[in-house]
Motif scaffolding. Structure first.
Motif, PDB file in Angstrom:
ATOM      1  N   GLY A  97      25.078  -9.388  -7.795  1.00 11.22           N
ATOM      2  CA  GLY A  97      23.757  -8.798  -7.614  1.00 11.22           C
ATOM      3  C   GLY A  97      22.819  -9.149  -8.744  1.00 11.22           C
ATOM      4  N   ALA A  98      23.300  -9.049  -9.981  1.00 11.70           N
ATOM      5  CA  ALA A  98      22.472  -9.376 -11.138  1.00 11.70           C
ATOM      6  C   ALA A  98      22.075 -10.844 -11.137  1.00 11.70           C
ATOM      7  CB  ALA A  98      23.215  -9.016 -12.424  1.00 11.70           C
ATOM      8  N   ALA A  99      23.021 -11.728 -10.837  1.00 10.45           N
ATOM      9  CA  ALA A  99      22.725 -13.162 -10.827  1.00 10.45           C
ATOM     10  C   ALA A  99      21.673 -13.503  -9.775  1.00 10.45           C
ATOM     11  CB  ALA A  99      24.001 -13.954 -10.582  1.00 10.45           C
ATOM     12  N   LEU A 100      21.794 -12.941  -8.591  1.00  9.24           N
ATOM     13  CA  LEU A 100      20.796 -13.174  -7.542  1.00  9.24           C
ATOM     14  C   LEU A 100      19.426 -12.680  -7.982  1.00  9.24           C
ATOM     15  CD1 LEU A 100      22.778 -12.212  -4.331  1.00  9.24           C
ATOM     16  CD2 LEU A 100      21.541 -14.360  -4.652  1.00  9.24           C
ATOM     17  N   ALA A 101      19.396 -11.482  -8.564  1.00  9.17           N
ATOM     18  CA  ALA A 101      18.117 -10.900  -8.960  1.00  9.17           C
ATOM     19  C   ALA A 101      17.419 -11.726 -10.030  1.00  9.17           C
ATOM     20  CB  ALA A 101      18.338  -9.468  -9.456  1.00  9.17           C
ATOM     21  N   LEU A 102      18.182 -12.206 -11.006  1.00  5.81           N
ATOM     22  CA  LEU A 102      17.571 -12.932 -12.108  1.00  5.81           C
ATOM     23  C   LEU A 102      17.098 -14.323 -11.709  1.00  5.81           C
ATOM     24  CD1 LEU A 102      19.930 -11.865 -15.036  1.00  5.81           C
ATOM     25  CD2 LEU A 102      17.646 -11.014 -14.494  1.00  5.81           C
ATOM     26  N   ARG A 103      17.671 -14.882 -10.646  1.00  2.00           N
ATOM     27  CA  ARG A 103      17.252 -16.213 -10.203  1.00  2.00           C
ATOM     28  C   ARG A 103      16.160 -16.164  -9.143  1.00  2.00           C
ATOM     29  NH1 ARG A 103      22.130 -20.557 -10.665  1.00  2.00           N
ATOM     30  NH2 ARG A 103      23.071 -19.671 -12.527  1.00  2.00           N
ATOM     31  N   ALA A 104      16.001 -15.020  -8.498  1.00  7.11           N
ATOM     32  CA  ALA A 104      15.017 -14.921  -7.414  1.00  7.11           C
ATOM     33  C   ALA A 104      13.595 -14.933  -7.972  1.00  7.11           C
ATOM     34  CB  ALA A 104      15.259 -13.648  -6.623  1.00  7.11           C
ATOM     35  N   GLU A 105      12.670 -15.377  -7.125  1.00 10.39           N
ATOM     36  CA  GLU A 105      11.265 -15.395  -7.537  1.00 10.39           C
ATOM     37  C   GLU A 105      10.776 -13.970  -7.811  1.00 10.39           C
ATOM     38  OE1 GLU A 105       6.962 -17.171  -5.973  1.00 10.39           O
ATOM     39  OE2 GLU A 105       8.718 -17.209  -4.659  1.00 10.39           O
ATOM     40  N   HIS A 106      11.036 -13.072  -6.875  1.00 17.14           N
ATOM     41  CA  HIS A 106      10.729 -11.650  -7.045  1.00 17.14           C
ATOM     42  C   HIS A 106      11.878 -10.869  -6.413  1.00 17.14           C
ATOM     43  CE1 HIS A 106       6.639 -12.558  -8.334  1.00 17.14           C
ATOM     44  NE2 HIS A 106       6.484 -13.318  -7.265  1.00 17.14           N
ATOM     45  N   ALA A 107      12.511 -10.008  -7.174  1.00 18.67           N
ATOM     46  CA  ALA A 107      13.669  -9.280  -6.647  1.00 18.67           C
ATOM     47  C   ALA A 107      13.572  -7.805  -6.977  1.00 18.67           C
ATOM     48  CB  ALA A 107      14.963  -9.853  -7.215  1.00 18.67           C
ATOM     49  N   ASP A 108      14.011  -6.995  -6.037  1.00 20.15           N
ATOM     50  CA  ASP A 108      14.242  -5.575  -6.267  1.00 20.15           C
ATOM     51  C   ASP A 108      15.747  -5.361  -6.203  1.00 20.15           C
ATOM     52  OD1 ASP A 108      11.509  -4.549  -6.426  1.00 20.15           O
ATOM     53  OD2 ASP A 108      11.351  -5.144  -4.329  1.00 20.15           O
ATOM     54  N   LEU A 109      16.334  -5.037  -7.349  1.00 26.35           N
ATOM     55  CA  LEU A 109      17.780  -4.832  -7.447  1.00 26.35           C
ATOM     56  C   LEU A 109      18.059  -3.334  -7.391  1.00 26.35           C
ATOM     57  CD1 LEU A 109      20.632  -5.997  -8.024  1.00 26.35           C
ATOM     58  CD2 LEU A 109      20.083  -5.842 -10.463  1.00 26.35           C
ATOM     59  N   VAL A 110      18.934  -2.936  -6.464  1.00 27.82           N
ATOM     60  CA  VAL A 110      19.190  -1.519  -6.220  1.00 27.82           C
ATOM     61  C   VAL A 110      20.695  -1.281  -6.184  1.00 27.82           C
ATOM     62  CG1 VAL A 110      18.972   0.365  -4.538  1.00 27.82           C
ATOM     63  CG2 VAL A 110      17.049  -1.207  -4.930  1.00 27.82           C
ATOM     64  N   GLN A 111      21.158  -0.230  -6.833  1.00 29.78           N
ATOM     65  CA  GLN A 111      22.550   0.206  -6.699  1.00 29.78           C
ATOM     66  C   GLN A 111      22.579   1.440  -5.801  1.00 29.78           C
ATOM     67  OE1 GLN A 111      24.281   1.591 -10.402  1.00 29.78           O
ATOM     68  NE2 GLN A 111      22.303   2.279 -11.184  1.00 29.78           N
ATOM     69  N   ALA A 167      15.952  -5.424 -13.917  1.00 29.12           N
ATOM     70  CA  ALA A 167      16.375  -6.825 -14.088  1.00 29.12           C
ATOM     71  C   ALA A 167      15.112  -7.673 -14.115  1.00 29.12           C
ATOM     72  CB  ALA A 167      17.289  -7.254 -12.950  1.00 29.12           C
ATOM     73  N   GLY A 168      14.743  -8.141 -15.297  1.00 23.78           N
ATOM     74  CA  GLY A 168      13.500  -8.881 -15.434  1.00 23.78           C
ATOM     75  C   GLY A 168      13.692 -10.251 -16.031  1.00 23.78           C
ATOM     76  N   ARG A 169      12.623 -11.010 -16.076  1.00 25.24           N
ATOM     77  CA  ARG A 169      12.640 -12.347 -16.662  1.00 25.24           C
ATOM     78  C   ARG A 169      13.180 -12.294 -18.087  1.00 25.24           C
ATOM     79  NH1 ARG A 169      12.582 -15.985 -12.693  1.00 25.24           N
ATOM     80  NH2 ARG A 169      10.911 -15.547 -11.191  1.00 25.24           N
ATOM     81  N   GLY A 170      14.071 -13.199 -18.402  1.00 26.87           N
ATOM     82  CA  GLY A 170      14.641 -13.239 -19.739  1.00 26.87           C
ATOM     83  C   GLY A 170      15.860 -12.374 -19.930  1.00 26.87           C
ATOM     84  N   ASP A 171      16.169 -11.537 -18.936  1.00 25.02           N
ATOM     85  CA  ASP A 171      17.371 -10.720 -19.025  1.00 25.02           C
ATOM     86  C   ASP A 171      18.617 -11.594 -18.921  1.00 25.02           C
ATOM     87  OD1 ASP A 171      17.424  -7.970 -19.525  1.00 25.02           O
ATOM     88  OD2 ASP A 171      16.498  -7.500 -17.594  1.00 25.02           O
ATOM     89  N   ALA A 172      19.715 -11.077 -19.423  1.00 25.08           N
ATOM     90  CA  ALA A 172      21.018 -11.734 -19.293  1.00 25.08           C
ATOM     91  C   ALA A 172      21.826 -10.999 -18.235  1.00 25.08           C
ATOM     92  CB  ALA A 172      21.766 -11.709 -20.621  1.00 25.08           C
ATOM     93  N   VAL A 173      22.618 -11.757 -17.479  1.00 24.91           N
ATOM     94  CA  VAL A 173      23.450 -11.156 -16.439  1.00 24.91           C
ATOM     95  C   VAL A 173      24.339 -10.076 -17.040  1.00 24.91           C
ATOM     96  CG1 VAL A 173      25.327 -11.575 -14.787  1.00 24.91           C
ATOM     97  CG2 VAL A 173      23.425 -13.184 -14.931  1.00 24.91           C
ATOM     98  N   LEU A 174      24.979 -10.370 -18.182  1.00 25.63           N
ATOM     99  CA  LEU A 174      25.893  -9.408 -18.779  1.00 25.63           C
ATOM    100  C   LEU A 174      25.182  -8.136 -19.220  1.00 25.63           C
ATOM    101  CD1 LEU A 174      28.122 -11.884 -20.825  1.00 25.63           C
ATOM    102  CD2 LEU A 174      28.725 -10.711 -18.699  1.00 25.63           C
ATOM    103  N   ARG A 175      23.911  -8.236 -19.606  1.00 22.59           N
ATOM    104  CA  ARG A 175      23.141  -7.048 -19.973  1.00 22.59           C
ATOM    105  C   ARG A 175      22.784  -6.232 -18.730  1.00 22.59           C
ATOM    106  NH1 ARG A 175      20.581  -6.722 -24.985  1.00 22.59           N
ATOM    107  NH2 ARG A 175      22.149  -7.289 -26.550  1.00 22.59           N
ATOM    108  N   VAL A 176      22.378  -6.916 -17.668  1.00 16.42           N
ATOM    109  CA  VAL A 176      22.017  -6.213 -16.439  1.00 16.42           C
ATOM    110  C   VAL A 176      23.225  -5.463 -15.882  1.00 16.42           C
ATOM    111  CG1 VAL A 176      21.184  -6.478 -14.071  1.00 16.42           C
ATOM    112  CG2 VAL A 176      20.154  -7.824 -15.907  1.00 16.42           C
ATOM    113  N   VAL A 177      24.392  -6.090 -15.950  1.00 13.51           N
ATOM    114  CA  VAL A 177      25.615  -5.451 -15.452  1.00 13.51           C
ATOM    115  C   VAL A 177      25.861  -4.111 -16.141  1.00 13.51           C
ATOM    116  CG1 VAL A 177      28.138  -5.677 -15.524  1.00 13.51           C
ATOM    117  CG2 VAL A 177      26.743  -7.534 -14.607  1.00 13.51           C
ATOM    118  N   GLU A 178      25.516  -4.008 -17.413  1.00 12.67           N
ATOM    119  CA  GLU A 178      25.740  -2.770 -18.157  1.00 12.67           C
ATOM    120  C   GLU A 178      24.876  -1.615 -17.655  1.00 12.67           C
ATOM    121  OE1 GLU A 178      24.970  -3.908 -22.156  1.00 12.67           O
ATOM    122  OE2 GLU A 178      26.829  -5.072 -22.374  1.00 12.67           O
TER     123      GLU A 178
END
Length: 522
Positions: free
Chosen positions: A389-403, A413-424
């Protein structure tokens, strides 16, 4: 007024995973369950099945029996398809146990049906590491006895000629294994490979000598084996001195870090690790980062390890599942590995597409997602869902990531974020599975919806029924249960699956209105 020729009309692509259009069963939580055709069910099960492992809803024995039954059907009906899946499963998807079982059960079904061809190739395709011929024979004999059909023996022999080397003998031919190299050789009677004839025959003979306790001289052609024997003869009290004065002897003797630890007969200190690191494989490095820190490995050596971990060619060769990098990140207390692991994870997720437009990504964090990927791993389906989910969100042009579980909320999950940080930022597995409610609450005319889940939704309709028919909805299945939460294969509703990223490449094909084939057909 036109019903079909509207401004929103688009060509709909087709996906390989096909289900019925009307539910005939139920999910494990009582929601409408859509059965899939045999190939689709086998594929989703294979890419998530560690074999012999319990899942949240399905016992290991029942799951494995379902897997074998599907393999038996397809091995006879379409052996070419099964052969392609086995090769891809063991290669790109790096699923060892599932590929091995599929190959052997497929061969067994074909022999029982009196069918000719494909069985030998299936077995050879599944065996890609030198311990796997013995693993295959252990599986077969434990289930079906020592009467092994010729196609299976020939497939094992084909693999053995590729895989049995000096280094492999020293690493895998140990007394902890029920099937030693010599046992395999004696059963399948391989001839040396033509390009290895100068030494492989000697290797086979030496494997037999050591298995049967014969005190024969090691052939001169086996330089690495002889070097190991010389190191073994060094008195224990002199070994750390030899390590300090001539660390290159470790590589010459094919010494793994496990073998080095036993040879030293004591703890692996910084000097020992620093001597072992140059010849360690990628997976061994990844698994030992915490040990490097605790032993006090120098920053200079750590920097070289980090460069290897982040090297895209090394990542590609290693064929690691993305969750391995998350596991390494969580196991280490030091920050000196974080950047390298993030870059490595990015390379590992290379098939995740950069989706245009607006994408809604829903990540299932219900309690059933707490099932561990295997008994040897503390990582769960929930963690895998977070990574994808994090990887898709960070690569998408515009994404809404929801758990979501019984409730739902956005994950930053914004531009410049790291996947490992978003996972946390995910809350982790807890409550029920209200997928339809999460779709209803968060869908806002997005261009597509991606749901990462085990599909075991609670009572209610197909979760995607609230999304307009012209908007694609992709379900990423992480568990391989029999019934899914919605239809798949056409009409902008598609299911993919697995613990790797390869099948994400189907999304752009489907959205271009083309047919996305099975991953090994592209």
């Amino acid at each position: 007024m036109s019903k079909f020729n509207t401004a929103a009309a688009r060509s709909a692509g087709r996906g390989p995973v096909v289900s019925e259009r009307v539910p005939s069963g139920q999910t494990h939580e009582g929601g409408p369950g859509y059965a899939r055709d045999d190939k689709s069910e086998l594929f989703l099960l294979a890419v998530s099945n560690m074999v012999g492992e319990q899942t949240f809803y399905e016992a290991a024995d029942a799951r494995d029996e379902r897997f074998r039954a599907l393999v038996h059907q397809i091995a006879v009906a379409d052996p070419e398809w099964l052969l392609g899946m086995i090769g891809w499963l063991r290669g790109t998807a790096n699923m060892r146990s599932a590929a091995l079982v599929a190959a052997l059960e497929g061969a067994r079904a074909r022999v029982a049906a009196g069918a000719h061809g494909h069985s030998r190739q299936m077995v050879a395709a599944a065996l890609q590491r030198a311990d796997e011929p013995g693993e295959a024979l252990a599986y077969w004999t434990s289930r079906y006895g020592r009467a092994i059909p010729k196609p299976v023996k020939r497939g094992v022999a084909d693999a053995l000629r590729r895989l049995y080397t000096e280094r492999a003998l020293l690493k895998y031919d140990t007394g902890t294994r029920g099937w030693r190299f010599a046992d395999v050789i004696e059963l399948v009677h391989p001839a040396p490979a033509a390009d290895r004839a100068a030494w492989q025959g000697d290797l086979f003979a030496h494997a037999l000598d050591r298995r049967h306790g014969r005190d024969a001289e090691i052939p001169a052609s086996l330089g690495m084996v002889r070097a190991r024997a010389e190191l073994a003869a060094v008195p224990a009290e002199r070994r750390r001195r030899v390590l300090a004065e001539a660390p290159e002897r470790l590589a010459q003797a094919g010494m793994t870090w496990e073998a080095l630890a036993g040879w030293l007969q004591g703890p692996m200190d910084a000097a020992a690790w620093e001597a072992a690191i140059p010849s360690m494989g990628y997976m061994a490095l990844l698994r030992n980062l915490r040990n490097f820190d605790e032993a006090g490995v120098s920053d200079a050596v750590a920097e070289r390890v980090a460069l290897r971990l982040a090297d895209p060619a090394e990542v590609a060769r290693s064929r690691q599942l993305p969750m391995r990098f998350l596991a390494a990140h969580r196991a280490t207390a030091s920050l000196r590995w974080a950047g390298a692991l993030e870059r490595a994870l990015g390379h590992c997720l290379g098939s995740v597409p950069a989706l245009p437009g607006r994408t809604l990504i829903l990540v299932d964090q219900s309690y059933s997602m707490s099932a561990r990927l295997s008994r040897r791993s503390y990582l769960t389906c929930s963690a895998a869902a977070q990574v994808f989910g994090a990887a898709l969100a960070l690569r998408a042009e515009h994404a809404d990531l929801v758990q979501y579980d019984a409730v739902s909320e956005p994950v930053a999950a914004g531009r410049g974020d790291a996947v490992l940080r978003v996972v946390e930022r995910f809350w982790g597995p807890r409550g029920g599975t209200s997928t339809a409610d999460a779709v209803r609450r968060h869908y806002r005319r997005h261009d597509r919806v991606v749901i990462v889940t085990d599909e075991q939704a609670h009572h209610g309709q197909d979760p995607a029924h609230q999304v307009p028919a012209e908007v694609p909805v992709y379900t990423w299945n992480l568990a391989g249960y029999r019934h899914g939460h919605g239809p798949s294969g056409e009409g902008n509703r598609h299911v993919f699956g697995g613990l790797g990223d390869a099948a994400f490449a189907m999304v752009p094909l489907i959205e271009a209105g083309r047919r996305a084939g099975w991953p090994w057909e592209s």
